[in-house]
Scaffold this motif. Structure first.
Motif, short mmCIF file in Angstrom:
data_model
loop_
_atom_site.label_atom_id
_atom_site.label_comp_id
_atom_site.label_asym_id
_atom_site.label_seq_id
_atom_site.Cartn_x
_atom_site.Cartn_y
_atom_site.Cartn_z
N MET A 27 0.97 -1.06 -0.03
CA MET A 27 -0.05 -0.01 0.10
C MET A 27 0.83 1.30 -0.19
SD MET A 27 -3.26 0.72 -0.28
CE MET A 27 -4.42 1.42 0.17
N SER A 28 1.97 1.20 0.70
CA SER A 28 2.75 2.36 0.78
C SER A 28 3.39 2.68 -0.74
CB SER A 28 4.00 2.25 1.58
OG SER A 28 4.86 1.14 1.20
N GLU A 29 3.86 1.66 -1.59
CA GLU A 29 4.06 1.85 -2.94
C GLU A 29 3.20 2.81 -3.56
OE1 GLU A 29 5.45 -1.33 -4.81
OE2 GLU A 29 6.46 -2.20 -3.08
N ILE A 30 1.76 2.50 -3.56
CA ILE A 30 0.68 3.16 -4.30
C ILE A 30 0.83 4.83 -3.88
CG2 ILE A 30 -1.61 3.38 -4.40
CD1 ILE A 30 -1.77 0.50 -4.51
N SER A 31 0.96 5.04 -2.56
CA SER A 31 0.92 6.31 -1.90
C SER A 31 2.13 7.02 -2.29
CB SER A 31 0.73 6.46 -0.61
OG SER A 31 1.64 5.94 0.08
N GLN A 32 3.25 6.36 -2.42
CA GLN A 32 4.35 6.90 -2.84
C GLN A 32 4.46 7.34 -4.51
OE1 GLN A 32 7.95 4.75 -2.27
NE2 GLN A 32 9.35 6.47 -2.84
N THR A 33 3.69 6.33 -5.26
CA THR A 33 3.52 6.78 -6.74
C THR A 33 2.54 7.65 -6.80
OG1 THR A 33 4.01 4.43 -7.07
CG2 THR A 33 2.86 5.83 -8.89
N LEU A 34 1.44 8.09 -6.15
CA LEU A 34 0.72 9.09 -6.10
C LEU A 34 1.02 10.33 -5.69
CD1 LEU A 34 -2.75 7.54 -4.80
CD2 LEU A 34 -2.20 8.14 -7.15
N SER A 35 1.98 10.38 -4.82
CA SER A 35 2.73 11.54 -4.30
C SER A 35 3.50 11.82 -5.26
CB SER A 35 3.48 11.12 -3.00
OG SER A 35 4.34 12.15 -2.48
N CYS A 36 4.38 11.35 -6.10
CA CYS A 36 5.35 11.67 -7.07
C CYS A 36 4.64 12.22 -8.07
CB CYS A 36 6.28 10.53 -7.42
SG CYS A 36 7.37 10.02 -6.14
N THR A 37 3.32 11.55 -8.49
CA THR A 37 2.74 11.88 -9.66
C THR A 37 2.03 13.42 -9.49
OG1 THR A 37 2.07 9.92 -10.44
CG2 THR A 37 0.52 11.37 -11.16
N ALA A 38 1.36 13.61 -8.15
CA ALA A 38 0.92 14.93 -7.78
C ALA A 38 2.03 15.81 -7.84
CB ALA A 38 0.31 14.81 -6.47
N ALA A 39 3.40 15.66 -7.53
CA ALA A 39 4.36 16.42 -7.40
C ALA A 39 4.80 17.04 -8.84
CB ALA A 39 5.57 16.16 -6.65
N LEU A 40 4.93 15.85 -9.83
CA LEU A 40 5.29 16.07 -11.28
C LEU A 40 4.19 16.78 -11.71
CD1 LEU A 40 7.24 15.57 -13.47
CD2 LEU A 40 5.89 13.60 -13.92
N SER A 41 2.94 16.52 -11.62
CA SER A 41 1.63 17.39 -12.04
C SER A 41 1.97 18.98 -11.68
CB SER A 41 0.23 16.86 -11.68
OG SER A 41 0.24 15.58 -12.43
N GLY A 42 2.11 19.14 -10.41
CA GLY A 42 2.26 20.44 -10.00
C GLY A 42 3.28 21.25 -10.70
N CYS A 43 4.72 20.48 -10.76
CA CYS A 43 5.68 21.34 -11.44
C CYS A 43 5.36 21.70 -12.86
CB CYS A 43 7.02 20.25 -11.50
SG CYS A 43 7.45 20.16 -9.79
N ALA A 44 4.60 20.54 -13.74
CA ALA A 44 4.17 20.84 -15.01
C ALA A 44 3.29 21.96 -14.96
CB ALA A 44 3.47 19.69 -15.43
#
Length: 58
Positions: A1-18
């Motif tokens: 479950m922690s891998e999913i939350s880490q992936t979502l966190s990275c995706t949100a950060a990347l979307s914010g930067c874009a």
């Protein structure tokens, strides 16, 4: 479950930067369209801005 939350966190950060990068580009082009020294450059910048913010018909 922690891998999913880490992936979502990275995706949100990347979307914010874009999103911030896109907003910066829009701001720069809008600034150039107002402050450019020649009419041709102002027209080119306005055309570019129109392309960047073009909305699709629904």
């Amino acid at each position: 479950m922690s891998e999913i939350s880490q992936t979502l966190s990275c995706t949100a950060a990347l979307s914010g930067c874009a999103g911030l990068l896109y907003a910066g580009v829009l701001f720069t082009v809008a600034l150039v369209s107002v402050l450019a020294p020649t009419p041709q450059r102002r027209k080119d910048a306005r055309t570019t801005l129109a392309i960047l913010v073009r909305r699709r018909s629904r």
